[in-house]
Design a protein around this motif. Structure first.
Motif, short mmCIF file in Angstrom:
data_model
loop_
_atom_site.label_atom_id
_atom_site.label_comp_id
_atom_site.label_asym_id
_atom_site.label_seq_id
_atom_site.Cartn_x
_atom_site.Cartn_y
_atom_site.Cartn_z
N GLU A 177 -0.89 -59.03 7.99
CA GLU A 177 -0.32 -59.63 6.78
C GLU A 177 0.19 -58.56 5.82
N LEU A 178 -0.59 -57.52 5.63
CA LEU A 178 -0.20 -56.45 4.72
C LEU A 178 1.10 -55.78 5.18
N ALA A 179 1.20 -55.52 6.48
CA ALA A 179 2.36 -54.80 7.00
C ALA A 179 3.60 -55.68 7.12
N LEU A 180 3.41 -56.97 7.41
CA LEU A 180 4.56 -57.81 7.75
C LEU A 180 4.93 -58.85 6.71
N SER A 181 3.98 -59.31 5.90
CA SER A 181 4.26 -60.49 5.07
C SER A 181 3.90 -60.34 3.59
N PRO A 182 4.21 -59.22 2.95
CA PRO A 182 3.91 -59.10 1.52
C PRO A 182 4.82 -60.01 0.69
N LEU A 183 4.30 -60.53 -0.42
CA LEU A 183 5.09 -61.41 -1.28
C LEU A 183 6.07 -60.64 -2.15
N LEU A 184 5.64 -59.52 -2.71
CA LEU A 184 6.50 -58.63 -3.52
C LEU A 184 7.13 -59.38 -4.69
N LEU A 185 6.30 -60.07 -5.47
CA LEU A 185 6.78 -60.82 -6.62
C LEU A 185 7.09 -59.88 -7.78
N GLN A 186 8.16 -60.19 -8.52
CA GLN A 186 8.59 -59.32 -9.61
C GLN A 186 7.52 -59.15 -10.67
N GLU A 187 6.78 -60.20 -10.98
CA GLU A 187 5.73 -60.10 -12.00
C GLU A 187 4.67 -59.08 -11.60
N HIS A 188 4.41 -58.99 -10.29
CA HIS A 188 3.45 -58.01 -9.81
C HIS A 188 4.06 -56.61 -9.78
N VAL A 189 5.35 -56.53 -9.49
CA VAL A 189 6.04 -55.24 -9.45
C VAL A 189 5.97 -54.56 -10.81
N ASP A 190 6.24 -55.30 -11.86
CA ASP A 190 6.24 -54.72 -13.21
C ASP A 190 4.87 -54.17 -13.59
N LYS A 191 3.84 -54.90 -13.22
CA LYS A 191 2.48 -54.47 -13.55
C LYS A 191 2.05 -53.27 -12.70
N LYS A 205 13.64 -56.84 -5.58
CA LYS A 205 14.78 -56.86 -4.64
C LYS A 205 14.82 -55.61 -3.78
N GLU A 206 14.65 -54.44 -4.41
CA GLU A 206 14.70 -53.18 -3.67
C GLU A 206 13.53 -53.05 -2.70
N LEU A 207 12.35 -53.50 -3.13
CA LEU A 207 11.18 -53.44 -2.25
C LEU A 207 11.36 -54.33 -1.02
N LYS A 208 11.87 -55.53 -1.23
CA LYS A 208 12.08 -56.45 -0.11
C LYS A 208 13.13 -55.90 0.86
N LEU A 209 14.19 -55.32 0.32
CA LEU A 209 15.24 -54.76 1.16
C LEU A 209 14.72 -53.56 1.95
N TYR A 210 13.94 -52.70 1.29
CA TYR A 210 13.39 -51.53 1.96
C TYR A 210 12.43 -51.96 3.07
N HIS A 211 11.59 -52.92 2.78
CA HIS A 211 10.66 -53.44 3.78
C HIS A 211 11.42 -54.03 4.96
N GLU A 212 12.44 -54.79 4.69
CA GLU A 212 13.23 -55.44 5.74
C GLU A 212 13.91 -54.41 6.63
N ARG A 213 14.42 -53.35 6.03
CA ARG A 213 15.18 -52.35 6.80
C ARG A 213 14.29 -51.36 7.54
N GLN A 214 13.20 -50.96 6.92
CA GLN A 214 12.42 -49.84 7.46
C GLN A 214 11.26 -50.25 8.35
N TYR A 215 10.71 -51.44 8.15
CA TYR A 215 9.56 -51.87 8.96
C TYR A 215 10.06 -52.53 10.24
N SER A 216 10.66 -51.72 11.08
CA SER A 216 11.24 -52.18 12.33
C SER A 216 10.20 -52.08 13.45
#
Length: 428
Positions: free
Chosen positions: A109-123, A174-185
């Motif tokens: 779950e940690l490696a594949l399915s993080p939520l990466l919500l903006q409210e959590h990002v800011d904190k 947005k950047e975190l989700k894109l990075y995760h999508e591209r790099q966690y191959s």
């Protein structure tokens, strides 16, 4: 044909790799999901995003949507953690063998399915910036960082794992989700379980296929290969007005991660700067009283490497300590090591490996790192055979090969400005 290897390796159809390491006499299991990506896969604009992502996964995943949910391993008495390195990110835990499925699922779950919500990002961004400030207040960590950055200037390899405050403030959900999508191959992922795995190996393989087998390949970015030529010794000074002590690192450029030189060099490193019986400890601390802590270590990557010595000394004794350390390097270059030192180092290394081999987490690291780096896997026994074959002449040859004045580097954190006289001392 009987497979006598102490591990079992499987490759899924999408190139995810699974390693199982059976251990006897333990009741626990360690699980790990390693991903071959870290700070050197970033750009300066998003430097620190690998580490940021590793933090963010603990804020919630699809199945475990809150931090409290993610920490379910601790609720069954286990240990859960993760780390980001220059070229690997690792989600790992340890639990009773009866909880293997839960342990593996949490790391999945940690490696594949993080939520990466903006409210959590800011904190969490503020949390990481506080972590960064803590490092700034730790001169020992600061000098290691300064040394690494001076070795690999203007390269992604030389960037900070934690990033900069400026780069972190540019990262959003947005950047975190894109990075995760591209790099966690999938071809970068290695799943490792060590401990009590024999009884449930079939079930583990089935769950790994179910949870990791459907990940689609991505178009990933490759690392920027480093090729630096150094022609003279260099000194980097960081002035920290409130520093109560001077912290220094002196080192040399050596070899890449796969080099056959690593076996002999590991023995040499033990002789020089690991433990109370090492040359540096006996000479710099015990005989001269110049420091409390001194040690040597190696940092080796895909294409380059280095060997360095760290010490914390009184500010007014920096010159004496520098001269003494370089003096020990000079003695090693001129006289080499003794047969007795080699025998002691070999025995110590074998004993250390025996101690570590009692812990399942050691094996997830030992095998997982080799696999994620696409190396030919060496078992502990294979490694010991390599160590047994090293001769005194092998080590002395390497000392002469790598101990060159022109590749010397020194980083210093203290409460003074740069002292040009120190740079003149840098010679072997």
């Amino acid at each position: 044909m009987t497979d006598n290897r102490p591990y079992h390796r499987y490759t899924l159809s999408n190139a995810v790799r699974l390693l199982l390491i059976p251990m006897h006499g333990v009741n626990s299991i360690a699980t790990s999901v390693m991903v071959g990506v870290g700070s050197r896969y970033e750009t300066p604009q998003i430097n620190g995003i690998s580490h940021f992502l590793e933090h963010m996964v603990f804020k919630g995943t699809k199945k475990y949507p809150t931090t409290d949910d993610v920490n379910i391993i601790e609720k069954v008495g286990g240990l859960q953690n993760a780390y980001t390195d220059i070229d690997v990110t690792n989600y790992h835990n340890k639990a009773l063998s009866t909880d293997w499925e839960l342990a593996l699922e949490v790391n999945k779950e940690l490696a594949l399915s993080p939520l990466l919500l903006q409210e959590h990002v800011d904190k969490e961004r503020d949390v990481i910036i506080e972590e960064m400030k803590r490092y700034e207040d730790e001169p020992a960590a600061k000098v290691e960082e300064a040394y690494h950055m001076m070795l690999y200037p203007s390269t992604t390899l030389g960037m900070r794992i934690i990033g900069t405050e400026r780069s972190l403030r540019s990262v959003a959900s947005k950047e975190l989700k894109l990075y995760h999508e591209r790099q966690y191959s999938p071809e970068r992922m290695v799943v490792v379980l060590a401990g009590v795995v024999s009884r449930q190996s079939s079930a583990i393989r089935q769950k790994t296929e179910e949870w990791f087998g459907n990940i689609k390949p991505r178009k990933t970015t490759s690392i920027e290969k480093v090729s630096l030529k150094q022609e003279k010794p260099r000194l980097e000074v960081v002035t920290k007005p409130d520093a109560q002590q001077a912290h220094l690192v002196i080192g040399l450029r050596t070899f890449e991660r796969r080099s056959e030189d690593r076996f002999a060099w590991n023995l040499f490193n033990l002789i020089m700067g690991v433990s109370f019986t090492s040359r540096l400890f006996r000479e710099i601390r015990e005989k001269r009283g110049l420091c409390y802590h001194i040690r040597s270590s190696s940092g080796n990557f895909e294409e380059v490497g280095s060997w360095d010595i760290y010490a914390g000394v009184a500010t007014e004794k920096v010159t004496l300590a520098t001269q003494a350390i370089l003096g020990e390097l000079g003695k090693a270059k001129e006289n080499g090591i003794t047969q007795e030192e080699l025998q002691i180092a070999r025995k110590r290394l074998k004993t250390l490996l025996a101690f570590k081999s009692e812990d399942p987490e050691f094996f997830t690291e030992w095998y997982g790192r080799q696999e994620v780096y696409n190396q030919d896997i060496l078992t502990v026994d294979d490694y010991i055979k390599k160590i047994e074959s090293v001769t005194k002449n092998d080590i002395n040859h390497l000392i002469r090969k790598y101990f060159k004045t022109e590749t010397l580097n020194m980083a210093l954190v203290w409460n003074r400005k740069k002292d040009d006289t120190l740079e003149k001392l840098l010679k072997i």
